[in-house]
Write a protein that holds these residues in place. Structure first.
Motif, PDB file in Angstrom:
ATOM      1  N   ALA A 405      -0.989   5.229   1.794  1.00 41.27           N
ATOM      2  CA  ALA A 405      -0.404   4.327   2.787  1.00 41.27           C
ATOM      3  C   ALA A 405      -0.690   2.874   2.427  1.00 41.27           C
ATOM      4  O   ALA A 405       0.176   1.999   2.570  1.00 41.27           O
ATOM      5  CB  ALA A 405      -0.949   4.659   4.175  1.00 41.27           C
ATOM      6  N   GLY A 406      -1.885   2.597   1.957  1.00 44.37           N
ATOM      7  CA  GLY A 406      -2.237   1.232   1.572  1.00 44.37           C
ATOM      8  C   GLY A 406      -1.390   0.737   0.419  1.00 44.37           C
ATOM      9  O   GLY A 406      -0.983  -0.434   0.378  1.00 44.37           O
ATOM     10  N   GLU A 407      -1.116   1.611  -0.538  1.00 49.50           N
ATOM     11  CA  GLU A 407      -0.281   1.214  -1.677  1.00 49.50           C
ATOM     12  C   GLU A 407       1.157   0.979  -1.251  1.00 49.50           C
ATOM     13  O   GLU A 407       1.830   0.060  -1.740  1.00 49.50           O
ATOM     14  CB  GLU A 407      -0.349   2.289  -2.756  1.00 49.50           C
ATOM     15  CG  GLU A 407       0.231   1.874  -4.094  1.00 49.50           C
ATOM     16  CD  GLU A 407      -0.579   0.803  -4.792  1.00 49.50           C
ATOM     17  OE1 GLU A 407      -0.072   0.245  -5.782  1.00 49.50           O
ATOM     18  OE2 GLU A 407      -1.707   0.492  -4.349  1.00 49.50           O
ATOM     19  N   ARG A 408       1.658   1.770  -0.342  1.00 46.46           N
ATOM     20  CA  ARG A 408       3.003   1.541   0.178  1.00 46.46           C
ATOM     21  C   ARG A 408       3.107   0.155   0.818  1.00 46.46           C
ATOM     22  O   ARG A 408       4.097  -0.571   0.614  1.00 46.46           O
ATOM     23  CB  ARG A 408       3.366   2.615   1.215  1.00 46.46           C
ATOM     24  CG  ARG A 408       3.596   4.004   0.644  1.00 46.46           C
ATOM     25  CD  ARG A 408       3.744   5.019   1.782  1.00 46.46           C
ATOM     26  NE  ARG A 408       3.889   6.360   1.312  1.00 46.46           N
ATOM     27  CZ  ARG A 408       5.050   6.976   1.094  1.00 46.46           C
ATOM     28  NH1 ARG A 408       6.178   6.313   1.297  1.00 46.46           N
ATOM     29  NH2 ARG A 408       5.097   8.217   0.678  1.00 46.46           N
ATOM     30  N   ARG A 409       2.096  -0.197   1.616  1.00 46.79           N
ATOM     31  CA  ARG A 409       2.118  -1.512   2.272  1.00 46.79           C
ATOM     32  C   ARG A 409       2.055  -2.632   1.228  1.00 46.79           C
ATOM     33  O   ARG A 409       2.753  -3.654   1.371  1.00 46.79           O
ATOM     34  CB  ARG A 409       0.949  -1.620   3.238  1.00 46.79           C
ATOM     35  CG  ARG A 409       1.088  -0.740   4.477  1.00 46.79           C
ATOM     36  CD  ARG A 409       0.044  -1.102   5.527  1.00 46.79           C
ATOM     37  NE  ARG A 409      -1.320  -0.846   5.055  1.00 46.79           N
ATOM     38  CZ  ARG A 409      -1.961   0.301   5.237  1.00 46.79           C
ATOM     39  NH1 ARG A 409      -1.362   1.306   5.857  1.00 46.79           N
ATOM     40  NH2 ARG A 409      -3.202   0.450   4.805  1.00 46.79           N
ATOM     41  N   ARG A 410       1.235  -2.464   0.198  1.00 46.52           N
ATOM     42  CA  ARG A 410       1.119  -3.491  -0.841  1.00 46.52           C
ATOM     43  C   ARG A 410       2.444  -3.712  -1.553  1.00 46.52           C
ATOM     44  O   ARG A 410       2.874  -4.860  -1.781  1.00 46.52           O
ATOM     45  CB  ARG A 410       0.051  -3.081  -1.847  1.00 46.52           C
ATOM     46  CG  ARG A 410      -0.260  -4.130  -2.915  1.00 46.52           C
ATOM     47  CD  ARG A 410      -1.283  -3.594  -3.907  1.00 46.52           C
ATOM     48  NE  ARG A 410      -0.689  -2.689  -4.859  1.00 46.52           N
ATOM     49  CZ  ARG A 410      -0.244  -3.052  -6.071  1.00 46.52           C
ATOM     50  NH1 ARG A 410      -0.305  -4.323  -6.455  1.00 46.52           N
ATOM     51  NH2 ARG A 410       0.276  -2.175  -6.886  1.00 46.52           N
ATOM     52  N   ALA A 412       5.539  -2.904  -0.475  1.00 43.10           N
ATOM     53  CA  ALA A 412       6.538  -3.441   0.452  1.00 43.10           C
ATOM     54  C   ALA A 412       6.320  -4.932   0.679  1.00 43.10           C
ATOM     55  O   ALA A 412       7.280  -5.725   0.710  1.00 43.10           O
ATOM     56  CB  ALA A 412       6.485  -2.682   1.774  1.00 43.10           C
ATOM     57  N   ALA A 413       5.057  -5.341   0.812  1.00 45.10           N
ATOM     58  CA  ALA A 413       4.769  -6.761   1.024  1.00 45.10           C
ATOM     59  C   ALA A 413       5.164  -7.589  -0.185  1.00 45.10           C
ATOM     60  O   ALA A 413       5.713  -8.705  -0.050  1.00 45.10           O
ATOM     61  CB  ALA A 413       3.284  -6.943   1.334  1.00 45.10           C
ATOM     62  N   THR A 416       8.996  -7.889  -0.289  1.00 45.62           N
ATOM     63  CA  THR A 416       9.448  -8.801   0.767  1.00 45.62           C
ATOM     64  C   THR A 416       9.200 -10.255   0.374  1.00 45.62           C
ATOM     65  O   THR A 416      10.064 -11.126   0.548  1.00 45.62           O
ATOM     66  CB  THR A 416       8.733  -8.482   2.087  1.00 45.62           C
ATOM     67  OG1 THR A 416       9.030  -7.140   2.472  1.00 45.62           O
ATOM     68  CG2 THR A 416       9.158  -9.445   3.180  1.00 45.62           C
TER      69      THR A 416
END
Length: 593
Positions: A405-410, A412-413, A416
């Protein structure tokens, strides 16, 4: 079949007990029989009463030496065995090597077996049993059922056979589909059979014709024959004592103390992060010896703190999360180690060790899919499977890649931020900046409002710059790659599709295709996937034909593809035209924490 190891102080009647139980001689050499002292491992067997649900009534015994000088040999015999016959003499009581063997078995995680008080005809077994109970309190062997026997008179032997049958009934059933890891405790050549190894097959199934790997750079060995307890068989299922006749050349260092593994099921590693227990916690020496299976390997130690450390092993071993090792220093047991990470990340000097200690302190000590995915960020399911993680419930985002989950957020950020002004962004640059090991990961993890088109990240509604024919070709090649196929149209096929040189150049320039040669173009990502497919060939030089078989492509694609990998430094071409995988190939973020 059930397999038991003996344990206990020297001259406490282990071998004599086995002679009485089996009618066989466990001391194999003339010197052992002359001295009345076991020096090497002995192997005997018998049967015990069975029931209708237990058609296999065979019991094999690994007889270990009790003298302190042969502790490594004892560990080699007991290491792969799930249960123990712990012998204490009624007229001798608890002795130093009794304590040493108890510590070793506790470190190995042995939790079941029988406590056998021998020589009951020479002394009251009560005091020896009471002392043994006190010494074993607090260990995994504390609750062993006890039997008092006399091998000389036969007293108690029937009760012991009944207790062995009960032990067999309560031991957990092993996995017959587990990957084979056979630790060789003997290796020799035999006329008519060639190279032979013996060992305890703890779980899994071994059959004639199976291929086994031993060490990096060593050619594989093929099973040409199998024996269980002196009888030929075509298939052995653990637990079992087996003798395996092998076709092939033995490793330069010999096979004793080596693990023979099914290809692709284990990762041989020279570095492992562990959690210590026992006396070793009070003083971790810079060098020690670790014992696992039948192997005894020197190791250099880097202490992290909080009971954790990194072991740099004297030779690579096939390790899995949760494996237990016995730790010795100067031939004395000083504790145990549980493998937490067989594929650890680089840890810098000084304070980085403390951060690694904090990360390892949260490790459950057993294989856990959720923990490993979150800890590693990006990891292939196949990588986790090779270090013992059950990935049957995994949900890869693409191919077999698992993402935390942390890698997905990284990711995506970063996407963006890079596309905040609405302009297209080159995907290759962002892939490098994010350190993604596979191009397909970026496409799979893009936010819904972004898409990967012609090698660029664009708004999902932005038009594709490729002409329709070229776009259809690229999409068909990408679809083939998704199925694991490395496709490349012929010049005639390109002409038939209406795709010309300028279309191919545009597709290459935008990152949708890779040009391998003047006439061979493949989907972006094929070279990386092709390199991954060569991993099973990494242990020895291979030919283009062997690579072509792994890729399942014709020679017109295989030759430019291997030459592309040569230029990229992924493979190295030898003077005999064979290739080897570069040891530095594939620096990915799989192991990052």
């Amino acid at each position: 079949m059930m397999v038991l190891a003996t344990a206990g102080h020297v001259d406490h009647g282990k071998s004599t007990l086995l002679r009485a139980l089996t009618g066989m001689e466990p001391d194999r050499t003339e010197e052992e029989r002359r001295r009345g002292l076991s020096i090497d491992l002995g192997f005997v067997w018998t049967t015990v009463p069975g029931g209708p649900d237990l058609p296999d009534d065979r019991v094999a015994f690994v007889d270990v030496p009790g003298h302190e000088r042969f502790l490594a040999t004892m560990l080699a015999g007991a290491g792969p065995v799930p249960a123990v016959l712990f012998a204490v003499a009624a007229d001798g009581g608890w002795m130093p090597q009794s304590q040493e063997h108890a510590a070793a078995l506790d470190a190995l995680g042995v939790r079941d077996g029988l406590l056998v008080v021998t020589r009951r005809d020479l002394a009251d077994p009560g005091p020896a049993l009471a002392r043994a109970r006190t010494a074993l309190a607090g260990t995994g062997l504390a609750e062993l059922p006890a039997v008092a026997v006399s091998a000389r008179t036969g007293q108690g032997l029937d009760e012991l056979r009944t207790a062995i049958a009960a032990l067999r009934d309560r031991l957990p059933a092993p996995r017959t589909d587990a990957p084979v890891r056979l630790w060789a405790d003997r290796a020799f050549t035999r006329p008519g059979h060639g190279l032979v190894v013996t060992g305890t097959l703890r779980a899994g199934t071994l059959a004639k014709g199976d291929v086994l790997h031993t060490a990096p750079g060593e050619p594989p060995l093929t099973v040409r024959g199998l024996e269980e307890l002196g009888r030929s068989t075509g298939r052995s299922t653990g637990p079992a004592r087996v003798a395996v006749a092998l076709r092939g050349e033995a490793p330069r260092g010999g096979l004793r103390g080596t693990a023979l593994c099914a290809p692709g099921t284990y990762t041989l590693t020279g570095t492992a992060d562990v959690r210590f227990a026992g006396a070793v916690l009070r003083r971790v020496p810079p060098r020690l010896t670790v014992h696992i299976g039948s192997a005894a390997v020197p190791a250099e130690v880097r202490r992290f703190g909080r009971g954790t450390a990194r072991l740099v092993l004297g030779r690579p071993l096939p390790l899995r999360i949760g494996d237990r090792m016995v730790v010795t220093e100067h031939r004395r047991v000083v504790g145990s180690a549980v493998v937490l990470d067989p594929l650890p990340p680089y840890v810098g000097p000084r304070r980085a060790g403390g951060r690694r200690a904090d990360a390892l302190a949260a490790h459950p000590g057993t294989p856990d899919l959720g923990y490993e995915t979150e800890a590693r960020g990006l990891v292939r399911a196949a990588t986790l499977s090779r270090i013992g993680v059950d990935c049957s419930a995994a949900a890869p985002v693409t191919d077999d890649w698992l993402v935390s989950a942390g890698e997905r957020r990284r990711i995506a950020a970063a996407v963006t931020e890079a596309t905040a002004d609405g302009e297209p962004v080159e995907a290759n640059g962002l892939i490098r900046r994010l350190g993604l090991p596979d191009r397909a990961l970026l496409a799979a993890l893009l936010p819904p409002e972004r898409t990967l088109r012609a090698g660029r990240i664009v708004a999902a509604d932005r038009a594709d710059p490729l002409p329709a024919a070229a776009r259809a070709l690229v999409e068909s090649l990408e679809a083939g790659l998704g199925r694991g196929e490395f496709l490349a149209p012929t010049p005639a096929e390109l002409t038939g599709l209406g795709v010309g040189r300028r279309d191919l150049a545009l597709a290459v320039g935008t990152g949708r295709l890779v040009r391998l040669s003047e006439t061979v173009h493949v989907a972006a990502g094929v070279p990386e996937r092709a390199a991954d497919a060569l991993a099973p060939l990494a242990e020895y030089p291979f030919t283009v034909s062997e690579a072509r078989i792994r890729w399942n492509v014709p020679r017109r694609i295989a030759l430019p593809l291997i030459e592309h990998l040569d230029r990229a430094g992924v493979t190295r071409r030898g003077p005999d035209d064979r290739r080897t995988l570069s040891p530095t190939h594939g620096p990915t973020r799989e192991n990052s924490t």
